[in-house]
Design a protein around this motif. Sequence first.
Motif, PDB file in Angstrom:
ATOM      1  N   ARG A 147       6.560  11.218  -0.789  1.00 46.18           N
ATOM      2  CA  ARG A 147       5.333  11.871  -1.246  1.00 46.18           C
ATOM      3  C   ARG A 147       4.794  12.843  -0.206  1.00 46.18           C
ATOM      4  O   ARG A 147       4.159  13.838  -0.547  1.00 46.18           O
ATOM      5  N   GLY A 152      -6.131   7.688   3.614  1.00 49.33           N
ATOM      6  CA  GLY A 152      -5.920   8.371   2.344  1.00 49.33           C
ATOM      7  C   GLY A 152      -5.204   7.489   1.330  1.00 49.33           C
ATOM      8  O   GLY A 152      -5.115   6.268   1.511  1.00 49.33           O
ATOM      9  N   THR A 190      -3.932   6.953  -3.109  1.00 51.72           N
ATOM     10  CA  THR A 190      -4.532   6.858  -4.445  1.00 51.72           C
ATOM     11  C   THR A 190      -5.424   5.614  -4.563  1.00 51.72           C
ATOM     12  O   THR A 190      -6.422   5.636  -5.293  1.00 51.72           O
ATOM     13  N   THR A 191      -5.085   4.555  -3.847  1.00 48.23           N
ATOM     14  CA  THR A 191      -5.900   3.335  -3.925  1.00 48.23           C
ATOM     15  C   THR A 191      -7.272   3.568  -3.300  1.00 48.23           C
ATOM     16  O   THR A 191      -8.296   3.164  -3.860  1.00 48.23           O
ATOM     17  N   GLY A 241       1.439   1.371   1.756  1.00 53.65           N
ATOM     18  CA  GLY A 241       2.350   1.986   0.799  1.00 53.65           C
ATOM     19  C   GLY A 241       3.781   1.501   0.974  1.00 53.65           C
ATOM     20  O   GLY A 241       4.142   0.947   2.018  1.00 53.65           O
ATOM     21  N   PHE A 291      -1.294   3.863   7.299  1.00 52.78           N
ATOM     22  CA  PHE A 291      -1.831   5.042   8.011  1.00 52.78           C
ATOM     23  C   PHE A 291      -0.843   5.789   8.907  1.00 52.78           C
ATOM     24  O   PHE A 291      -1.125   6.143  10.045  1.00 52.78           O
ATOM     25  N   GLU A 322      -0.614  14.317   2.963  1.00 53.80           N
ATOM     26  CA  GLU A 322      -0.953  13.933   1.588  1.00 53.80           C
ATOM     27  C   GLU A 322      -1.479  15.144   0.796  1.00 53.80           C
ATOM     28  O   GLU A 322      -1.988  16.095   1.359  1.00 53.80           O
ATOM     29  N   LYS A 364       4.793  -2.917  -4.454  1.00 55.22           N
ATOM     30  CA  LYS A 364       4.381  -2.887  -3.044  1.00 55.22           C
ATOM     31  C   LYS A 364       4.566  -4.231  -2.348  1.00 55.22           C
ATOM     32  O   LYS A 364       4.158  -4.381  -1.190  1.00 55.22           O
ATOM     33  N   GLU A 369       4.408   0.982   4.797  1.00 54.62           N
ATOM     34  CA  GLU A 369       3.747   2.062   5.524  1.00 54.62           C
ATOM     35  C   GLU A 369       2.246   1.834   5.487  1.00 54.62           C
ATOM     36  O   GLU A 369       1.690   1.425   4.470  1.00 54.62           O
TER      37      GLU A 369
HETATM   38  C1  BG6 Z   1      -1.847   6.992   2.688  1.00 53.75           C
HETATM   39  C2  BG6 Z   1      -2.455   6.166   3.749  1.00 53.75           C
HETATM   40  O1  BG6 Z   1      -2.584   8.165   2.526  1.00 53.75           O
HETATM   41  O2  BG6 Z   1      -1.802   6.250   1.485  1.00 53.75           O
HETATM   42  C3  BG6 Z   1      -1.671   4.916   3.934  1.00 53.75           C
HETATM   43  O3  BG6 Z   1      -2.513   6.866   4.965  1.00 53.75           O
HETATM   44  C4  BG6 Z   1      -1.332   4.198   2.649  1.00 53.75           C
HETATM   45  O4  BG6 Z   1      -2.382   4.054   4.774  1.00 53.75           O
HETATM   46  C5  BG6 Z   1      -0.989   5.106   1.514  1.00 53.75           C
HETATM   47  O5  BG6 Z   1      -0.249   3.349   2.885  1.00 53.75           O
HETATM   48  C6  BG6 Z   1      -1.081   4.344   0.204  1.00 53.75           C
HETATM   49  O6  BG6 Z   1      -1.102   5.182  -0.901  1.00 53.75           O
HETATM   50  P1  BG6 Z   1      -1.365   4.667  -2.364  1.00 53.75           P
HETATM   51  O7  BG6 Z   1      -1.396   5.900  -3.176  1.00 53.75           O
HETATM   52  O8  BG6 Z   1      -0.221   3.777  -2.705  1.00 53.75           O
HETATM   53  O9  BG6 Z   1      -2.647   3.949  -2.360  1.00 53.75           O
END
Ligand code: BG6
Length: 257
Positions: free
Chosen positions: A166, A64, A66-67, A158, A187, A96, A226, A185
Amino acid sequence: EMMSNLSGIRQLEHDLKQLMGIAEVIVIPGDSDTATFVKEELGKACADRLKSSLNKDNIIAVTGGTTMACTAEMLTDELGEKRKLLFVPARGGIGEDVKNQANVICATMAENTGGSHRVLYVPDQVGREVYESLLKEPAIKEILQLIKASNIVLHGIGDAITMAGRRRTSTSSMKKISEENAVGEAFGYYFNENGEIVHKVPTIGLQISDLHVGRKVIAVAGGKSKAKAIKAYMKSAPDQTVLITDEGAAREILKVH
Ligand code: BG6
Protein backbone atom coordinates in the motif's frame (compact mmCIF):
# COMPACT_ATOMS: atom_id res chain seq x y z
CA GLU A 1 -19.06 -20.75 13.10
CA MET A 2 -18.90 -17.53 15.09
CA MET A 3 -20.49 -17.63 18.48
CA SER A 4 -20.87 -13.98 19.40
CA ASN A 5 -22.30 -14.44 22.89
CA LEU A 6 -20.95 -12.34 25.71
CA SER A 7 -19.32 -15.09 27.75
CA GLY A 8 -17.57 -16.31 24.59
CA ILE A 9 -16.21 -12.81 23.98
CA ARG A 10 -15.04 -12.44 27.61
CA GLN A 11 -13.23 -15.76 27.28
CA LEU A 12 -11.46 -14.58 24.12
CA GLU A 13 -10.39 -11.36 25.88
CA HIS A 14 -9.07 -13.34 28.83
CA ASP A 15 -7.19 -15.84 26.69
CA LEU A 16 -5.65 -13.19 24.44
CA LYS A 17 -4.51 -11.13 27.40
CA GLN A 18 -2.91 -14.22 28.87
CA LEU A 19 -1.20 -15.14 25.60
CA MET A 20 0.11 -11.66 24.87
CA GLY A 21 1.04 -10.56 28.36
CA ILE A 22 -0.39 -7.08 27.89
CA ALA A 23 -2.51 -4.90 30.17
CA GLU A 24 -5.92 -5.33 28.60
CA VAL A 25 -7.72 -6.81 25.60
CA ILE A 26 -11.11 -5.71 24.33
CA VAL A 27 -12.82 -7.90 21.72
CA ILE A 28 -15.66 -6.64 19.51
CA PRO A 29 -18.09 -9.25 18.10
CA GLY A 30 -17.81 -9.96 14.36
CA ASP A 31 -15.03 -9.59 11.80
CA SER A 32 -14.04 -6.20 10.36
CA ASP A 33 -12.60 -7.90 7.25
CA THR A 34 -16.13 -8.69 6.11
CA ALA A 35 -18.33 -6.12 7.91
CA THR A 36 -17.63 -2.38 7.89
CA PHE A 37 -19.73 -1.73 10.99
CA VAL A 38 -17.34 -3.88 13.01
CA LYS A 39 -14.52 -1.45 12.16
CA GLU A 40 -16.76 1.37 13.38
CA GLU A 41 -17.35 -0.57 16.59
CA LEU A 42 -13.57 -0.88 17.00
CA GLY A 43 -13.39 2.89 16.65
CA LYS A 44 -16.15 3.41 19.21
CA ALA A 45 -14.47 1.07 21.66
CA CYS A 46 -11.26 3.03 21.18
CA ALA A 47 -13.10 6.28 21.91
CA ASP A 48 -14.51 4.80 25.15
CA ARG A 49 -11.20 3.39 26.26
CA LEU A 50 -9.44 6.63 25.41
CA LYS A 51 -11.90 8.56 27.54
CA SER A 52 -10.99 6.61 30.65
CA SER A 53 -7.28 7.17 29.96
CA LEU A 54 -7.43 10.96 29.72
CA ASN A 55 -5.87 13.51 32.07
CA LYS A 56 -6.79 17.18 32.28
CA ASP A 57 -4.15 18.02 29.75
CA ASN A 58 -3.37 15.54 26.99
CA ILE A 59 -1.09 15.13 24.05
CA ILE A 60 -2.28 12.19 21.99
CA ALA A 61 0.05 10.79 19.33
CA VAL A 62 -1.79 9.02 16.52
CA THR A 63 -0.69 6.86 13.56
CA GLY A 64 -2.26 6.62 10.14
CA GLY A 65 -4.31 3.85 8.52
CA THR A 66 -7.94 3.11 7.75
CA THR A 67 -8.67 1.90 11.29
CA MET A 68 -7.45 5.15 12.83
CA ALA A 69 -9.30 7.12 10.13
CA CYS A 70 -12.47 5.26 11.15
CA THR A 71 -11.73 5.82 14.85
CA ALA A 72 -11.45 9.58 14.20
CA GLU A 73 -15.02 9.56 12.89
CA MET A 74 -16.22 7.92 16.11
CA LEU A 75 -14.78 10.51 18.51
CA THR A 76 -17.27 13.02 19.90
CA ASP A 77 -17.06 16.35 21.69
CA GLU A 78 -17.92 14.61 24.95
CA LEU A 79 -14.28 13.49 24.96
CA GLY A 80 -13.02 17.04 24.97
CA GLU A 81 -15.34 18.35 27.69
CA LYS A 82 -13.38 20.01 30.49
CA ARG A 83 -10.11 18.67 29.14
CA LYS A 84 -7.38 19.78 26.81
CA LEU A 85 -6.75 17.49 23.90
CA LEU A 86 -3.90 18.01 21.47
CA PHE A 87 -3.59 15.47 18.66
CA VAL A 88 -0.22 15.03 16.96
CA PRO A 89 0.92 12.54 14.32
CA ALA A 90 3.14 9.86 15.88
CA ARG A 91 5.66 9.87 13.04
CA GLY A 92 6.45 11.68 9.82
CA GLY A 93 5.10 10.56 6.45
CA ILE A 94 5.40 6.85 5.83
CA GLY A 95 3.88 6.65 2.39
CA GLU A 96 0.15 6.52 3.05
CA ASP A 97 -2.64 8.00 0.92
CA VAL A 98 -3.69 11.42 2.16
CA LYS A 99 -6.96 10.27 3.77
CA ASN A 100 -5.08 7.63 5.76
CA GLN A 101 -2.31 9.96 6.89
CA ALA A 102 -1.86 10.74 10.56
CA ASN A 103 -1.89 14.51 9.90
CA VAL A 104 -5.37 14.32 8.40
CA ILE A 105 -6.62 11.90 11.05
CA CYS A 106 -5.39 14.24 13.81
CA ALA A 107 -7.26 17.14 12.20
CA THR A 108 -10.49 15.11 12.18
CA MET A 109 -9.98 13.98 15.77
CA ALA A 110 -9.45 17.57 16.89
CA GLU A 111 -12.50 18.76 15.00
CA ASN A 112 -14.75 16.04 16.41
CA THR A 113 -13.65 16.52 20.02
CA GLY A 114 -13.21 20.29 20.17
CA GLY A 115 -9.50 19.73 20.63
CA SER A 116 -6.55 21.01 18.67
CA HIS A 117 -3.95 19.40 16.45
CA ARG A 118 -0.53 20.02 15.01
CA VAL A 119 0.84 18.95 11.67
CA LEU A 120 4.22 17.36 11.06
CA TYR A 121 5.32 18.21 7.54
CA VAL A 122 7.90 15.68 6.50
CA PRO A 123 8.09 14.42 2.95
CA ASP A 124 8.32 10.66 2.38
CA GLN A 125 11.57 9.01 1.41
CA VAL A 126 13.92 11.95 1.68
CA GLY A 127 17.68 11.58 1.86
CA ARG A 128 19.69 11.83 5.05
CA GLU A 129 20.93 15.36 4.35
CA VAL A 130 17.44 16.74 3.88
CA TYR A 131 16.33 15.03 7.07
CA GLU A 132 19.15 16.46 9.04
CA SER A 133 18.39 19.97 7.92
CA LEU A 134 14.66 19.49 8.57
CA LEU A 135 15.49 18.46 12.11
CA LYS A 136 17.10 21.85 12.63
CA GLU A 137 13.95 23.73 11.66
CA PRO A 138 12.40 25.36 14.76
CA ALA A 139 8.84 24.49 13.69
CA ILE A 140 9.75 20.83 13.23
CA LYS A 141 11.73 20.77 16.46
CA GLU A 142 8.76 22.16 18.33
CA ILE A 143 6.33 19.52 17.11
CA LEU A 144 8.86 16.75 17.71
CA GLN A 145 9.03 17.91 21.32
CA LEU A 146 5.25 17.72 21.57
CA ILE A 147 5.30 14.21 20.11
CA LYS A 148 7.92 13.13 22.63
CA ALA A 149 5.81 14.65 25.41
CA SER A 150 2.67 12.72 24.40
CA ASN A 151 0.97 10.87 27.26
CA ILE A 152 -1.15 8.62 25.05
CA VAL A 153 -0.42 6.79 21.80
CA LEU A 154 -3.14 5.44 19.50
CA HIS A 155 -1.92 3.15 16.77
CA GLY A 156 -3.00 0.62 14.19
CA ILE A 157 -1.37 -2.68 13.29
CA GLY A 158 -1.16 -3.87 9.72
CA ASP A 159 -0.34 -7.03 7.80
CA ALA A 160 3.27 -6.57 6.63
CA ILE A 161 2.85 -7.42 2.95
CA THR A 162 -0.42 -5.47 2.69
CA MET A 163 1.25 -2.40 4.21
CA ALA A 164 4.39 -2.65 2.09
CA GLY A 165 2.22 -2.91 -1.00
CA ARG A 166 0.00 0.00 0.00
CA ARG A 167 2.93 2.30 0.69
CA ARG A 168 5.45 3.57 -1.75
CA THR A 169 7.99 0.92 -0.78
CA SER A 170 11.22 0.63 -2.75
CA THR A 171 12.05 -2.63 -4.51
CA SER A 172 14.98 -3.23 -2.18
CA SER A 173 12.85 -2.70 0.96
CA MET A 174 10.14 -4.93 -0.53
CA LYS A 175 12.74 -7.65 -1.00
CA LYS A 176 13.98 -7.25 2.55
CA ILE A 177 10.46 -7.37 4.00
CA SER A 178 9.64 -10.62 2.22
CA GLU A 179 13.05 -12.27 2.66
CA GLU A 180 13.00 -11.54 6.38
CA ASN A 181 9.49 -13.04 6.60
CA ALA A 182 7.86 -9.93 8.03
CA VAL A 183 4.25 -10.61 9.04
CA GLY A 184 3.24 -7.52 11.00
CA GLU A 185 3.64 -3.77 10.82
CA ALA A 186 3.06 -0.91 13.23
CA PHE A 187 3.95 2.76 12.67
CA GLY A 188 6.49 1.98 10.01
CA TYR A 189 8.22 -0.92 11.75
CA TYR A 190 7.97 -4.40 10.25
CA PHE A 191 8.04 -7.47 12.53
CA ASN A 192 8.65 -11.18 11.97
CA GLU A 193 6.68 -13.92 13.70
CA ASN A 194 8.91 -13.66 16.78
CA GLY A 195 8.12 -9.98 17.17
CA GLU A 196 11.61 -8.93 16.03
CA ILE A 197 11.98 -5.75 13.98
CA VAL A 198 13.22 -6.68 10.51
CA HIS A 199 12.72 -3.37 8.73
CA LYS A 200 11.96 0.21 9.61
CA VAL A 201 10.67 3.05 7.43
CA PRO A 202 13.12 5.86 8.13
CA THR A 203 11.26 8.86 9.46
CA ILE A 204 11.20 11.18 12.45
CA GLY A 205 8.82 11.26 15.41
CA LEU A 206 7.98 8.51 17.86
CA GLN A 207 10.34 5.54 17.76
CA ILE A 208 9.29 2.16 19.06
CA SER A 209 11.54 2.51 22.11
CA ASP A 210 9.55 5.62 23.08
CA LEU A 211 6.44 3.46 23.56
CA HIS A 212 8.00 1.62 26.44
CA VAL A 213 8.44 4.64 28.67
CA GLY A 214 5.40 5.58 30.72
CA ARG A 215 2.88 6.27 27.99
CA LYS A 216 -0.58 4.85 27.72
CA VAL A 217 -0.74 2.85 24.51
CA ILE A 218 -3.93 1.79 22.74
CA ALA A 219 -3.58 -0.46 19.69
CA VAL A 220 -6.61 -0.92 17.44
CA ALA A 221 -6.60 -3.67 14.82
CA GLY A 222 -9.13 -6.28 13.78
CA GLY A 223 -10.03 -8.77 11.05
CA LYS A 224 -9.04 -12.40 10.54
CA SER A 225 -6.48 -11.26 7.94
CA LYS A 226 -4.52 -9.40 10.64
CA ALA A 227 -4.26 -12.33 13.06
CA LYS A 228 -0.60 -13.10 12.33
CA ALA A 229 0.33 -9.44 12.35
CA ILE A 230 -1.32 -8.74 15.71
CA LYS A 231 0.17 -11.85 17.29
CA ALA A 232 3.67 -10.98 16.03
CA TYR A 233 3.55 -7.34 17.08
CA MET A 234 2.27 -8.23 20.57
CA LYS A 235 5.34 -10.42 21.21
CA SER A 236 7.37 -7.28 21.79
CA ALA A 237 4.65 -4.73 22.54
CA PRO A 238 4.94 -2.65 25.72
CA ASP A 239 3.31 -4.34 28.73
CA GLN A 240 0.91 -1.46 29.28
CA THR A 241 -0.64 -1.89 25.82
CA VAL A 242 -4.42 -2.07 25.56
CA LEU A 243 -5.45 -4.02 22.46
CA ILE A 244 -8.82 -3.40 20.85
CA THR A 245 -9.55 -6.11 18.33
CA ASP A 246 -12.44 -8.14 16.92
CA GLU A 247 -13.70 -11.68 17.12
CA GLY A 248 -12.40 -12.52 13.62
CA ALA A 249 -8.80 -11.77 14.61
CA ALA A 250 -9.20 -13.18 18.14
CA ARG A 251 -10.49 -16.58 17.01
CA GLU A 252 -7.82 -16.89 14.34
CA ILE A 253 -5.04 -16.05 16.82
CA LEU A 254 -6.36 -18.46 19.44
CA LYS A 255 -7.42 -21.08 16.86
CA VAL A 256 -10.91 -21.37 18.34
CA HIS A 257 -13.49 -21.42 15.58
C1 BG6 B 1 -0.44 2.86 9.08
C2 BG6 B 1 0.10 2.99 10.45
O1 BG6 B 1 -0.70 4.12 8.55
O2 BG6 B 1 -1.61 2.07 9.12
C3 BG6 B 1 0.39 1.65 11.02
O3 BG6 B 1 1.27 3.77 10.46
C4 BG6 B 1 -0.73 0.65 10.84
O4 BG6 B 1 0.68 1.78 12.38
C5 BG6 B 1 -1.43 0.74 9.53
O5 BG6 B 1 -0.20 -0.64 10.97
C6 BG6 B 1 -2.76 0.01 9.61
O6 BG6 B 1 -3.61 0.33 8.55
P1 BG6 B 1 -5.11 -0.15 8.48
O7 BG6 B 1 -5.63 0.50 7.26
O8 BG6 B 1 -5.07 -1.63 8.38
O9 BG6 B 1 -5.78 0.31 9.71
